[in-house]
Scaffold this active site. Structure first.
Site, PDB file in Angstrom:
ATOM      1  CD  GLU A 113      -3.109  -1.178   2.005  1.00  0.00           C
ATOM      2  OE1 GLU A 113      -3.324  -0.154   2.688  1.00  0.00           O
ATOM      3  OE2 GLU A 113      -3.803  -2.206   2.084  1.00  0.00           O
ATOM      4  CD  GLU A 180      -9.401  -1.410  -1.751  1.00  0.00           C
ATOM      5  OE1 GLU A 180      -8.255  -1.848  -1.563  1.00  0.00           O
ATOM      6  OE2 GLU A 180     -10.392  -1.746  -1.064  1.00  0.00           O
TER       7      GLU A 180
HETATM    8  O1  KIV Z   1      -5.973  -7.592   0.653  1.00  0.00           O
HETATM    9  C1  KIV Z   1      -6.649  -7.646  -0.378  1.00  0.00           C
HETATM   10  O2  KIV Z   1      -7.393  -8.583  -0.621  1.00  0.00           O
HETATM   11  C2  KIV Z   1      -6.527  -6.545  -1.317  1.00  0.00           C
HETATM   12  C3  KIV Z   1      -7.602  -6.428  -2.355  1.00  0.00           C
HETATM   13  C4  KIV Z   1      -8.814  -5.818  -1.748  1.00  0.00           C
HETATM   14  C5  KIV Z   1      -7.146  -5.681  -3.525  1.00  0.00           C
HETATM   15  O3  KIV Z   1      -5.658  -5.745  -1.206  1.00  0.00           O
END
Ligand code: KIV
Length: 254
Positions: A113, A180
Site C-alpha cells: 500500500e 482501489e
Molecule cells: O488484501 C486484499 O485482498 C486486497 C484487495 C482488496 C485488492 O488488497
C-alpha cells in the site's frame, strides 16, 4: 527484462484483461489454477475473511507467509502475488527481508500500500529484483475511520496526486499498479498514461484488469463492499461462478 515483467506487460500488448482473485488456501488455489486465473493474491483481506477481524490492521507477515505457502502448493500457472501487511515494510531493509521471505514461499510479486514516503522502499525492492505492485487510492491499512472508505480522486487535488503517484511509481520501476476505489474516469486516465498494467477494484472497467476478494465473489463475506457482486447466486456452483467472473473480466473492452 525479468520474466514477470514480460508476462505482465504482455497483457497490455495483447489487450488481454487481467483476472485477479484473492486466495488463502490450497483447495481454492487448485480451483483458481484450473480456471486459468491470471493472478492470485494472498491479500491481507485475510484479516477480515479468515481471522474475522474488522480490518487488516492486525495481519502479520507470519499470517501472509503461512497462507502464501498454502496457496503455493497448487500454483502451476498463475502469478502469485503476496501482500506486505502493515508493519512489515517500516523501512527499505525490513521491506526487503520480508519480501524475500515471501518470494522464498514462491510468491512472484509483492504488493505494498503506497504512500509518497514509501518511494525509497519501492526503489530498493526493485533494485534488488523484487517485483512490486503498488496499491493506491483507498488504502485499507491506513483507513482509520469510516470517512476513509470512499471513492478517491473525485476532486482536482486528489486526482492530481493520484496521477502523479502513478507516474512516479512507473519511474521507480514498479511492475503493476492496483487502484482501489478510484473514480472510474481517473482510473481510465491513469491506465492510459502509464505503460505498466493497472488493475482495479471498485474503480470501474477502464483498467487493464480487475481484482476481487474471493469470498465476495461467492457470497461468503459477512460485509461485502457495495461494488462487489456475488457471482455464485446466479451460477449454483463455485467453479461456474468463478468462471463467470473470469469471462466477465476477459470480455471488458476498453
Ligand atoms: O488484501 C486484499 O485482498 C486486497 C484487495 C482488496 C485488492 O488488497
Amino acid at each position: 527484462m525479468s520474466n514477470i515483467k514480460k508476462k505482465l506487460n504482455s497483457y497490455i500488448d495483447e489487450k488481454n484483461q487481467i483476472v485477479c482473485i484473492t486466495c488463502y488456501d490450497a483447495s481454492f488455489s487448485k480451483i483458481l489454477d484450473d480456471l486459468s486465473i491470471d493472478i492470485v493474491l494472498v491479500g491481507d483481506s485475510l484479516g477480515m475473511v479468515i481471522k474475522g477481524e474488522t480490518n487488516t490492521h492486525n495481519v502479520t507477515i507470519e499470517d501472509i507467509l503461512y497462507h502464501t505457502s498454502c496457496v503455493a502448493k497448487n500454483k502451476n500457472n498463475f502469478i502469485l502475488m503476496a501482500d506486505l501487511p502493515i508493519n512489515s515494510y517500516k523501512d527499505p531493509e525490513i521491506a526487503y527481508t520480508n519480501s524475500k521471505k515471501l518470494l522464498d514461499k514462491k510468491a512472484d510479486i509483492v504488493k505494498i500500500e503506497y504512500k509518497d514516503n514509501h518511494a525509497e522502499i519501492v526503489k530498493t525492492l526493485i533494485s534488488k529484483n523484487i517485483p512490486v505492485c503498488a496499491h493506491i487510492g483507498l488504502l485499507p491499512q491506513y483507513a482509520l475511520s469510516i470517512q476513509d472508505i470512499r471513492i478517491y480522486g473525485k476532486d482536482r487535488d486528489e486526482r492530481d496526486k493520484l496521477l502523479q503517484q502513478a507516474h512516479s511509481l512507473e519511474k521507480l520501476g514498479a511492475n503493476m499498479i492496483l487502484l482501489e476505489c478510484v473514480n472510474s474516469e481517473l482510473s481510465k486516465d491513469i491506465t492510459n498514461s502509464v505503460k505498466i498494467p493497472v488493475i482495479g477494484i471498485g474503480s470501474g472497467e477502464f483498467c487493464n484488469g480487475q481484482v476481487q476478494v474471493l469470498y465476495d465473489l461467492i457470497g461468503v463475506s459477512n460485509n461485502p463492499p457495495k461494488f462487489s457482486k456475488d457471482f455464485l447466486k446466479e451460477n449454483g456452483s463455485i467453479k461456474k461462478a468463478l468462471k463467470d467472473f473470469y469471462n466477465y473480466v476477459k470480455s471488458i473492452k476498453n
